[in-house]
Write a protein that holds these residues in place. Structure first.
Motif, PDB file in Angstrom:
ATOM      1  N   VAL A 293      27.254  76.774   0.922  1.00 34.82           N
ATOM      2  CA  VAL A 293      28.080  77.276   2.011  1.00 34.82           C
ATOM      3  C   VAL A 293      28.557  76.100   2.859  1.00 34.82           C
ATOM      4  N   LEU A 294      29.759  76.216   3.403  1.00 35.14           N
ATOM      5  CA  LEU A 294      30.283  75.259   4.380  1.00 35.14           C
ATOM      6  C   LEU A 294      30.439  75.979   5.707  1.00 35.14           C
ATOM      7  N   ILE A 295      29.785  75.454   6.740  1.00 32.17           N
ATOM      8  CA  ILE A 295      29.938  75.977   8.091  1.00 32.17           C
ATOM      9  C   ILE A 295      30.923  75.075   8.818  1.00 32.17           C
ATOM     10  N   SER A 296      31.981  75.664   9.376  1.00 30.81           N
ATOM     11  CA  SER A 296      33.037  74.872   9.994  1.00 30.81           C
ATOM     12  C   SER A 296      33.498  75.502  11.300  1.00 30.81           C
ATOM     13  N   GLY A 297      34.206  74.705  12.080  1.00 27.46           N
ATOM     14  CA  GLY A 297      34.773  75.202  13.321  1.00 27.46           C
ATOM     15  C   GLY A 297      36.152  75.801  13.151  1.00 27.46           C
ATOM     16  N   ASP A 298      36.830  75.467  12.052  1.00 29.26           N
ATOM     17  CA  ASP A 298      38.185  75.970  11.799  1.00 29.26           C
ATOM     18  C   ASP A 298      38.433  76.048  10.301  1.00 29.26           C
ATOM     19  N   ILE A 299      38.774  77.225   9.819  1.00 30.55           N
ATOM     20  CA  ILE A 299      39.153  77.408   8.417  1.00 30.55           C
ATOM     21  C   ILE A 299      40.442  78.223   8.370  1.00 30.55           C
ATOM     22  N   TYR A 300      41.429  77.750   7.618  1.00 31.76           N
ATOM     23  CA  TYR A 300      42.702  78.457   7.506  1.00 31.76           C
ATOM     24  C   TYR A 300      42.597  79.622   6.508  1.00 31.76           C
ATOM     25  N   TYR A 301      43.507  80.564   6.644  1.00 27.98           N
ATOM     26  CA  TYR A 301      43.536  81.757   5.803  1.00 27.98           C
ATOM     27  C   TYR A 301      43.635  81.406   4.314  1.00 27.98           C
ATOM     28  N   HIS A 302      44.597  80.573   3.959  1.00 26.66           N
ATOM     29  CA  HIS A 302      44.797  80.257   2.545  1.00 26.66           C
ATOM     30  C   HIS A 302      43.714  79.310   2.028  1.00 26.66           C
ATOM     31  N   THR A 303      43.135  78.507   2.917  1.00 19.56           N
ATOM     32  CA  THR A 303      42.020  77.665   2.500  1.00 19.56           C
ATOM     33  C   THR A 303      40.810  78.526   2.166  1.00 19.56           C
ATOM     34  N   ALA A 304      40.648  79.624   2.896  1.00 17.82           N
ATOM     35  CA  ALA A 304      39.571  80.563   2.586  1.00 17.82           C
ATOM     36  C   ALA A 304      39.746  81.134   1.184  1.00 17.82           C
ATOM     37  N   HIS A 305      40.997  81.396   0.788  1.00 20.37           N
ATOM     38  CA  HIS A 305      41.265  81.851  -0.582  1.00 20.37           C
ATOM     39  C   HIS A 305      40.826  80.784  -1.587  1.00 20.37           C
ATOM     40  N   ASP A 306      41.135  79.533  -1.274  1.00 21.37           N
ATOM     41  CA  ASP A 306      40.753  78.433  -2.170  1.00 21.37           C
ATOM     42  C   ASP A 306      39.239  78.368  -2.330  1.00 21.37           C
ATOM     43  N   ALA A 307      38.520  78.576  -1.216  1.00 24.27           N
ATOM     44  CA  ALA A 307      37.060  78.559  -1.264  1.00 24.27           C
ATOM     45  C   ALA A 307      36.532  79.678  -2.155  1.00 24.27           C
ATOM     46  N   LEU A 308      37.133  80.852  -2.022  1.00 22.54           N
ATOM     47  CA  LEU A 308      36.726  81.982  -2.874  1.00 22.54           C
ATOM     48  C   LEU A 308      36.940  81.662  -4.349  1.00 22.54           C
ATOM     49  N   LEU A 309      38.070  81.062  -4.650  1.00 24.94           N
ATOM     50  CA  LEU A 309      38.404  80.759  -6.040  1.00 24.94           C
ATOM     51  C   LEU A 309      37.452  79.740  -6.659  1.00 24.94           C
ATOM     52  N   CYS A 310      36.974  78.804  -5.837  1.00 26.27           N
ATOM     53  CA  CYS A 310      36.070  77.790  -6.384  1.00 26.27           C
ATOM     54  C   CYS A 310      34.600  78.176  -6.236  1.00 26.27           C
ATOM     55  N   GLY A 311      34.335  79.343  -5.650  1.00 26.75           N
ATOM     56  CA  GLY A 311      32.965  79.836  -5.566  1.00 26.75           C
ATOM     57  C   GLY A 311      32.145  79.243  -4.437  1.00 26.75           C
TER      58      GLY A 311
END
Length: 374
Positions: A307-325
């Motif tokens: 898991v990555l804990i962050s202060g700011d994550i963009y909408y489409h970057t969240a999609h990228d995270a889902l795709l890479c697991g």
């Protein structure tokens, strides 16, 4: 008689911890408003410099604000005293309050914002997530009489030369012959004026990190018996200590993602968070970045974080995270307020070492622009 530390000296000591060279190239760090050429009776630490913070600093008669987020990041088109950033700047100028920002350099610094967050989250065996800077190393070479070789090795080792991994006082020596002809006016340790002298010497070599080079050389010269010691400081290709963005560490035991999200919310003292990933995912290895963590997703995945804990994550970057697991927690940028207590502790220690009476305050103003409505 009360002894106030100067603004210049206070920031000089602060930058021993978070030097500007660690910051990103275009980051707006350093002195942004006012002057450091004055005594500082009170310094106030804050995450952001907003209107309520400037008013608080004025009310508490602070001479200096040290902030994490820069007050002026983009060029100002005007400085109006009745609105916007101009109003904040005007308040600080009217009350002779200097504003200093330590942003990405404080994120990257050892013991800085990301280390503070990792500690607050209880992570163990932490390491840097994305290295951004390696401190330059130098090879110090000095020639010294045999009689003083052991003493000189000890002196430069005590000053920090020759530290390699878990070893200290590492050095290399080669015996040889030194020759010199003292001229008129010299006061040679060996030999006589106008007479060629030959001396049994040693060439001593030891690595020195850049931040210690001046100190090591000064101590070497002080301990050297010759009037004019011959030495070299040669840049070398070996990589020195690494610094970088984000941290990665381990939890004592694995747990489901949903449960870990609730634990993070509790440990960081936040009202809510956004989670990306399945509730039953197993979490053991955690990456954390207090600010914008979008660019760190590939690094977190590659380094094996769950898991990555962050202060700011963009909408489409969240999609990228889902795709890479990779699971992601967007805890909000305000989690970086942890820096207020950490910076206060550091400044308090510095001020004590400087034998100063300067007071360190933590801003009580809330600067989080968001609130949760459930």
């Amino acid at each position: 008689m009360e002894n106030w530390i100067s603004g210049e000296r206070l920031i000089q000591r602060f930058e021993e911890w978070a030097p500007k060279k660690l910051a990103y190239e275009k980051d707006k760090i350093g002195l942004l408003v006012g002057t450091l050429h004055k005594k500082v009776k009170r310094v106030m630490v804050t995450l952001d410099v907003l209107e309520n913070v400037a008013d608080e600093a004025a009310d508490k008669q602070a001479d200096l604000i040290i902030a994490h987020h820069p007050l002026i990041f983009h060029p100002l088109k005007n400085v109006r005293s009745d609105e916007g950033q101009g109003k904040i700047v005007t308040t600080c100028v009217k009350n002779d309050i200097a504003v200093y920002a330590a942003h990405t350099n404080l994120d990257i610094a050892e013991g800085g914002v990301n280390d503070m967050l990792a500690a607050q989250l209880g992570l163990k065996d932490t390491q840097i997530l994305q290295p951004t800077y390696h401190e330059p190393l130098y090879q110090l070479v000095v020639y010294v009489p045999q009689s003083h070789a052991e003493t000189l090795r000890q002196v430069i080792g005590d000053a920090g030369a020759g530290s390699i991994g878990n070893y200290s006082h590492c050095s290399f020596s080669v015996p040889g012959s030194g020759r010199f002809l003292p001229q008129s006016g010299a006061n040679p340790y060996l030999g006589s004026v106008e007479k060629m002298e030959k001396a049994d010497e040693q060439r001593i070599e030891a690595t020195v990190p850049e931040h210690l080079l001046r100190t090591v050389v000064a101590k070497m010269i002080h301990a050297h018996p010759y009037e004019e010691p011959v030495y070299q400081a040669i840049p070398i290709q070996n990589k020195g200590k690494a610094y970088g963005l984000g941290r990665m560490g381990k939890l004592p035991e694995a747990m489901p993602f949903e449960r870990y999200c609730r634990l993070v919310k509790e440990k960081l003292g936040i009202d809510g968070l956004r989670a990306v990933g399945p509730a039953d995912a197993r979490i053991r290895t955690v990456a954390v970045s207090g600010g914008d963590g979008n660019s760190l997703i590939p690094f977190a995945k590659y380094r094996g974080a769950d898991v990555l804990i962050s202060g700011d994550i963009y909408y489409h970057t969240a999609h990228d995270a889902l795709l890479c697991g990779l699971n992601v927690i967007d805890a909000g940028h305000y989690i970086e307020r942890v820096m207020k207590e950490g910076v206060k502790q550091y400044l308090t220690r510095v001020i004590k070492e400087e034998h100063s009476d300067t007071e360190v305050l933590i801003s009580e103003s809330v600067t989080n622009p968001f609130r949760f409505i459930v």
